[in-house]
Design a protein around this motif. Structure first.
Motif, mmCIF file in Angstrom:
data_model
loop_
_atom_site.group_PDB
_atom_site.id
_atom_site.type_symbol
_atom_site.label_atom_id
_atom_site.label_comp_id
_atom_site.label_asym_id
_atom_site.label_seq_id
_atom_site.Cartn_x
_atom_site.Cartn_y
_atom_site.Cartn_z
ATOM 1 N N PRO A 51 0.866 -1.047 -0.137
ATOM 2 C CA PRO A 51 0.038 0.038 -0.204
ATOM 3 C C PRO A 51 0.917 1.236 0.077
ATOM 4 O O PRO A 51 2.046 1.303 0.621
ATOM 5 N N SER A 52 0.296 2.214 -0.632
ATOM 6 C CA SER A 52 1.334 3.577 -0.793
ATOM 7 C C SER A 52 0.669 4.289 0.581
ATOM 8 O O SER A 52 -0.001 3.960 1.365
ATOM 9 N N HIS A 53 1.146 5.536 0.451
ATOM 10 C CA HIS A 53 0.613 6.608 1.583
ATOM 11 C C HIS A 53 -0.236 7.194 1.084
ATOM 12 O O HIS A 53 -0.702 8.443 1.807
ATOM 13 N N THR A 54 -0.595 7.240 -0.114
ATOM 14 C CA THR A 54 -1.880 8.058 -0.725
ATOM 15 C C THR A 54 -3.161 7.245 -0.570
ATOM 16 O O THR A 54 -3.595 6.289 -1.043
ATOM 17 N N PRO A 55 -4.145 8.005 0.299
ATOM 18 C CA PRO A 55 -5.456 7.503 0.086
ATOM 19 C C PRO A 55 -6.248 7.548 -1.214
ATOM 20 O O PRO A 55 -5.881 8.418 -2.038
ATOM 21 N N GLN A 64 -13.327 6.725 -1.976
ATOM 22 C CA GLN A 64 -12.721 6.493 -0.684
ATOM 23 C C GLN A 64 -13.337 5.698 0.147
ATOM 24 O O GLN A 64 -12.986 4.925 0.826
ATOM 25 N N ASP A 69 -10.285 -1.725 3.588
ATOM 26 C CA ASP A 69 -9.004 -1.118 4.645
ATOM 27 C C ASP A 69 -7.791 -1.883 4.196
ATOM 28 O O ASP A 69 -7.967 -3.243 4.212
ATOM 29 N N PRO A 70 -6.729 -1.448 4.211
ATOM 30 C CA PRO A 70 -6.530 0.049 4.348
ATOM 31 C C PRO A 70 -6.943 0.829 2.981
ATOM 32 O O PRO A 70 -6.476 0.198 1.819
ATOM 33 N N MET A 72 -5.998 2.769 0.787
ATOM 34 C CA MET A 72 -4.805 3.482 0.267
ATOM 35 C C MET A 72 -4.720 3.052 -1.281
ATOM 36 O O MET A 72 -5.220 1.750 -1.518
#
Length: 192
Positions: A51-55, A64, A69-70, A72
């Motif tokens: 997973p990246s850090h970008t939602p 979104q 979950d997560p 991202m």
């Protein structure tokens, strides 16, 4: 395949590629790749443990709240990183359509330009990947033969895991020995 590698499966859709500890290429280091397609034209999959850090909402705002979950954007691989690929777990076989194109085994490709409400009604789980992983005909088999990948059974629970960061170790741990022993392989053997 030697007798001591009887656990090694041939590549096929819905199987997992586990990067061998010796695979040091940064784009695939300790990755788990879910194979979406494997046929006489090549292989396509996505990395499911990055997973990246970008939602998702930063790129696809309407999606979104319906993501697993997560929520991202996942780094799906080095091919077409500027493109997004959506995957969903179908609620039932009758739920294909309305933005969901069934692939096999309850997996669907998601039309990210489609109606979010319709798609979310037909899918139990949803995930978005930036890019994908791909191999030409025979290329993946060569990498497996040279010891770069292990091919094992996998499933949609792996694709939509709520703990993707632990997949490399957990997928290895559930394999028969000696493959399961690699789950404890240190990141840097020089520090042992």
């Amino acid at each position: 395949m030697t007798a001591d590698q009887a656990w090694q499966l041939p590549p096929a859709a819905h199987r997992l590629l586990i990067a061998a500890p010796s695979l040091a290429a940064p784009e695939f280091f300790r990755t788990v790749v879910f194979l979406i397609e494997h046929d006489d034209t090549g292989t396509v999959g996505v990395i499911i443990n990055r997973p990246s850090h970008t939602p998702v909402g930063h790129i696809l705002p309407d999606w979104q709240d319906v993501m697993s979950d997560p929520a991202m954007v996942f780094n799906g691989g080095p091919v077409q990183r500027d493109g997004a690929l959506g995957l969903g777990r179908l609620s039932s076989t009758a739920d294909a359509g309305n933005g969901l194109r069934a692939v096999t085994g309850g997996l669907a490709l998601v039309d990210l330009d489609g109606d979010v409400e319709q798609v979310s009604r037909g899918a139990q789980s949803l995930r978005v990947f930036a890019g994908h992983s791909g191999w030409g005909v025979g290329q993946l088999e060569d990498e497996i033969e040279s010891g770069g990948w292990f091919v094992v059974a996998g499933g949609l629970d792996d694709v939509f895991s709520a703990s993707p960061g632990t997949l490399w170790r957990s997928v290895l741990r559930r394999q028969p020995a000696p493959l399961s022993l690699l789950s404890t392989y240190p990141v840097d053997v020089g520090l042992n």
